[in-house]
Enzyme design. Structure first.
Site, PDB file in Angstrom:
ATOM      1  N   GLU A 180     -37.048 -26.669 -17.967  1.00  0.00           N
ATOM      2  CA  GLU A 180     -35.727 -27.163 -17.559  1.00  0.00           C
ATOM      3  C   GLU A 180     -34.718 -26.087 -17.938  1.00  0.00           C
ATOM      4  O   GLU A 180     -34.525 -25.801 -19.118  1.00  0.00           O
ATOM      5  CB  GLU A 180     -35.400 -28.473 -18.280  1.00  0.00           C
ATOM      6  CG  GLU A 180     -34.170 -29.131 -17.706  1.00  0.00           C
ATOM      7  CD  GLU A 180     -33.514 -30.139 -18.637  1.00  0.00           C
ATOM      8  OE1 GLU A 180     -32.782 -30.989 -18.132  1.00  0.00           O
ATOM      9  OE2 GLU A 180     -33.714 -30.058 -19.866  1.00  0.00           O
ATOM     10  N   ASP A 231     -38.408 -29.370 -21.936  1.00  0.00           N
ATOM     11  CA  ASP A 231     -37.040 -29.884 -21.987  1.00  0.00           C
ATOM     12  C   ASP A 231     -36.054 -28.864 -22.567  1.00  0.00           C
ATOM     13  O   ASP A 231     -36.357 -28.189 -23.557  1.00  0.00           O
ATOM     14  CB  ASP A 231     -37.065 -31.129 -22.895  1.00  0.00           C
ATOM     15  CG  ASP A 231     -35.739 -31.849 -22.961  1.00  0.00           C
ATOM     16  OD1 ASP A 231     -35.377 -32.483 -21.964  1.00  0.00           O
ATOM     17  OD2 ASP A 231     -35.063 -31.771 -24.009  1.00  0.00           O
ATOM     18  N   HIS A 288     -34.516 -38.238 -13.843  1.00  0.00           N
ATOM     19  CA  HIS A 288     -33.948 -39.309 -14.664  1.00  0.00           C
ATOM     20  C   HIS A 288     -32.545 -38.979 -15.182  1.00  0.00           C
ATOM     21  O   HIS A 288     -31.952 -39.791 -15.887  1.00  0.00           O
ATOM     22  CB  HIS A 288     -34.881 -39.592 -15.848  1.00  0.00           C
ATOM     23  CG  HIS A 288     -34.983 -38.406 -16.759  1.00  0.00           C
ATOM     24  ND1 HIS A 288     -35.587 -37.224 -16.365  1.00  0.00           N
ATOM     25  CD2 HIS A 288     -34.525 -38.191 -18.014  1.00  0.00           C
ATOM     26  CE1 HIS A 288     -35.497 -36.354 -17.349  1.00  0.00           C
ATOM     27  NE2 HIS A 288     -34.848 -36.905 -18.364  1.00  0.00           N
ATOM     28  N   ASP A 289     -32.039 -37.788 -14.867  1.00  0.00           N
ATOM     29  CA  ASP A 289     -30.716 -37.387 -15.354  1.00  0.00           C
ATOM     30  C   ASP A 289     -29.658 -37.380 -14.262  1.00  0.00           C
ATOM     31  O   ASP A 289     -28.507 -37.008 -14.533  1.00  0.00           O
ATOM     32  CB  ASP A 289     -30.774 -35.968 -15.953  1.00  0.00           C
ATOM     33  CG  ASP A 289     -31.528 -35.923 -17.264  1.00  0.00           C
ATOM     34  OD1 ASP A 289     -31.559 -36.952 -17.974  1.00  0.00           O
ATOM     35  OD2 ASP A 289     -32.094 -34.861 -17.575  1.00  0.00           O
ATOM     36  N   ASP A 320     -43.940 -34.178 -21.448  1.00  0.00           N
ATOM     37  CA  ASP A 320     -42.590 -33.640 -21.590  1.00  0.00           C
ATOM     38  C   ASP A 320     -42.484 -33.065 -23.001  1.00  0.00           C
ATOM     39  O   ASP A 320     -42.677 -33.782 -23.981  1.00  0.00           O
ATOM     40  CB  ASP A 320     -41.582 -34.792 -21.405  1.00  0.00           C
ATOM     41  CG  ASP A 320     -40.281 -34.333 -20.805  1.00  0.00           C
ATOM     42  OD1 ASP A 320     -39.750 -33.325 -21.277  1.00  0.00           O
ATOM     43  OD2 ASP A 320     -39.789 -35.007 -19.867  1.00  0.00           O
TER      44      ASP A 320
HETATM   45  C1  NOJ Z   1     -32.824 -33.030 -20.786  1.00  0.00           C
HETATM   46  C2  NOJ Z   1     -33.458 -34.350 -20.525  1.00  0.00           C
HETATM   47  O1  NOJ Z   1     -33.902 -34.386 -19.197  1.00  0.00           O
HETATM   48  C3  NOJ Z   1     -32.413 -35.396 -20.831  1.00  0.00           C
HETATM   49  O2  NOJ Z   1     -32.792 -36.681 -20.416  1.00  0.00           O
HETATM   50  C4  NOJ Z   1     -32.131 -35.348 -22.315  1.00  0.00           C
HETATM   51  O3  NOJ Z   1     -31.065 -36.209 -22.605  1.00  0.00           O
HETATM   52  C5  NOJ Z   1     -31.763 -33.942 -22.767  1.00  0.00           C
HETATM   53  N1  NOJ Z   1     -32.571 -32.921 -22.178  1.00  0.00           N
HETATM   54  C6  NOJ Z   1     -31.916 -33.826 -24.254  1.00  0.00           C
HETATM   55  O4  NOJ Z   1     -33.278 -33.827 -24.599  1.00  0.00           O
END
Ligand code: NOJ
Length: 556
Positions: A261, A203, A330-331, A102
């Site tokens: 992302e 990310d 995970h979000d 990541d």
């Molecule tokens: C996206 C990540 O998936 C998330 O978990 C994170 O809090 C934010 N970016 C900041 O890095």
């Protein structure tokens, strides 16, 4: 004559996301680690995946669970050592499993030595590595709010200036305008590629550019919105940075897999990110299908909107780019607890959703525990949450006069911690995740919902995922074929075909608790052969039982 297929290993792959904190602990400290992941590689091999995406494994004060990196080229002590990482890479490769890291390039931790130097003074060598501005009228330089609530600026008396942080106050944004910053990041990426990693999930990449002048902007409220987004999300000129990044890193290596992302990217813009001839990313995670960051999420699935959105991406990239297929990470909360019906049709709805997204055109991603139908956690109090986003959100709302109960109602079903509870391996203490005290409580349903039990049950969600993976891998049409939506206006059913030359498959999922009539299906059903179903094969072709999913071969 057969169609020409642009083949690439990452198109045929199935990716499994590991959230290292919660996957498997090997030393009883309650925190997952790399030796723990190594001990579960055979499980992942049995599942059939061939790529692992590891959420960040680097040293970090864990303000945002590793997405705040203090050293890009080392391993977080709680996770193990670089020797453990080398062994993980070797053991995974020996099993035909590749590893994605990541890459967090928008910001670092405030404990990163670059930031420690930068904050010292206005004239040190790294003074311009982050985004510093003077205050305005005794306050921050503008009204931008952090994605994690509160002002996006933190004041540092050493410089008598403010530093920008789009995420938590401990995640200062790097200054991508500075070529030295970019080169330092690229050198780090090449270092990992030279080590043999197979690719990256990148990310928050759509945030790396900020609009010139950084003007005041609207700040809508809520966990599921991105305040001041017009100032920093996919803004004009970002492609110069993306192209520079890709040219100086991935493009210099053979066969690297990249998935960005990409909050804020729509289908019209998507080719700039993933079209094959652009040589940037292989694929992106689009945010349109889910209300991410969500706390004010309406848990009911809007099926017509889902069909429109996913079909727009499938048809929009057809022939020019590739999709990343996902329903969890995970979000976001557990899918069976939001789109599905965990109470009445847990197994059926988890598998119906699985069939629905997994067999579209693109590379499927599975988030740890999704293959077991893991569910949301029964949160009862605010102090049970770990996530900095929730803590900041709750603090801001309490200040505005909300009660704890109101805040809980707002976030219970959508908070990110729902997806971060420990992996449920078996029915021993803590679901077999740790012998110690887990850093986040295990979902109490681990006694019946766990991998060991599902491995023994041929009808389990786990075995349904194994079948999906096997079916897809065996069929060029399911991997590369054209996607077409059918039964477009059906209020309960999501159905589509995948077609390549003379081969055609129909994937049909009833996303409701009522029987669905599919006799209007445009594809001839009567001669179709069922290859996979989540409720057996009753020979009835024209109706679907509640949450029934079927994969049919329609080729004559
Ligand atoms: C996206 C990540 O998936 C998330 O978990 C994170 O809090 C934010 N970016 C900041 O890095």
């Amino acid at each position: 004559m057969g169609s020409t297929i642009e083949q690439a290993w990452w198109k045929e792959a199935v990716v499994y996301q590991v959230y290292p904190l919660s996957f498997q602990d090997s030393n009883g400290d309650g925190i997952g680690d790399l030796p723990g992941i190594i001990s579960r590689l055979d499980y992942l091999k049995m599942l059939g995946i061939n790529v692992i995406w590891l959420s960040p494994i680097f040293p970090s004060p864990n303000d945002d669970n590793g997405y705040d990196i203090s050293d890009y080229q080392a391993i977080m002590a709680e996770f193990g050592t670089m020797a453990d990482f080398d062994r993980l890479l070797e053991e995974a490769h020996a099993r035909g499993i590749r590893i994605l890291l990541d890459l967090v390039l928008n910001h670092t931790s405030d404990e990163h030595p670059w930031f420690q130097e930068s904050r010292q003074s206005r004239d040190n060598p790294k003074s311009d590595w982050y985004i510093w501005r003077d205050g305005k009228a005794g306050g921050p330089p503008n009204n931008w709010e952090s994605i994690f609530s509160g002002s996006a600026w933190r004041y540092y008396p050493e410089r008598d200036q403010y530093c920008l942080h789009l995420f938590s106050a401990r995640q200062p944004d790097l200054n991508w305008e500075n070529p030295e910053v970019r080169e330092a990041l690229y050198a780090m990426i090449r270092w990992w590629l030279d080590k043999g990693v197979d690719g990256f999930r990148i990310d928050a990449i759509t945030h790396i550019r900020k609009v010139p002048g950084m003007p005041d902007l609207p700040n809508p409220k809520g966990l599921s919105v991105v305040p001041s987004s017009a100032g920093h999300r996919n803004v004009e000129g970002i492609q110069e940075y993306v192209a520079d990044l890709c040219t100086n890193t991935f493009a210099r290596y053979k066969d690297v897999m990249t998935v960005g992302e990409a909050a804020g990217v729509d289908i019209h813009d998507a080719p700039n990110w993933v079209a094959a001839d652009q040589q940037k990313f292989n694929m992106i995670f689009q945010f349109e299908q889910l209300k991410l960051w969500g706390s004010d999420v309406d848990a009911d699935l809007d099926l017509p909107a889902l069909k429109k959105t996913l079909t727009r991406w499938q048809k929009g990239l057809e022939g020019q780019g590739w999709n990343a297929l996902f329903v969890e990470n995970h979000d976001i909360a557990r899918i069976v607890s939001t789109w599905g019906d965990a109470e009445n049709y847990w197994r059926e709805s988890a598998t119906a959703i699985a069939a629905l997204y997994f067999l579209m055109q693109g590379t499927p991603f599975i988030y740890q525990g999704q293959e077991l139908g893991m569910t949301n956690f029964p949160f009862e109090r605010l102090d049970q949450f770990d996530d900095v986003a929730v803590q900041n959100f709750a603090a801001a709302r309490l200040e505005e006069g909300w009660t704890e109960a109101e805040i809980l109602d707002h976030i219970r079903n959508s908070a990110r911690d729902n997806a971060r509870t420990p992996m449920q391996w078996d029915n021993t203490a803590n679901g077999g995740f740790t012998d110690g005290e887990p850093w986040l409580p295990t979902n109490p349903n681990y006694k019946t919902l766990n991998a060991a039990r599902q491995a023994r049950d041929p009808d389990s969600i786990l075995n349904f995922y194994r079948e999906l993976i096997r079916l897809r891998a065996a069929s060029p049409a399911l991997m590369h074929g054209t996607y077409d939506l059918v039964l477009e206006d059906h209020p309960q059913v999501y159905a589509y075909t995948r077609t390549l030359d003379n081969e055609q498959f129909l994937v049909v999922s009833n996303l409701s608790g009522e029987v669905a009539d599919i006799s209007a299906c445009e594809v001839a059903l009567t001669d179709a052969e069922q290859l996979l179903g989540n409720q057996g094969d009753n020979g009835e072709q024209l109706t679907l039982r509640p949450w029934e999913a079927r994969v049919l071969s329609c080729s004559s």
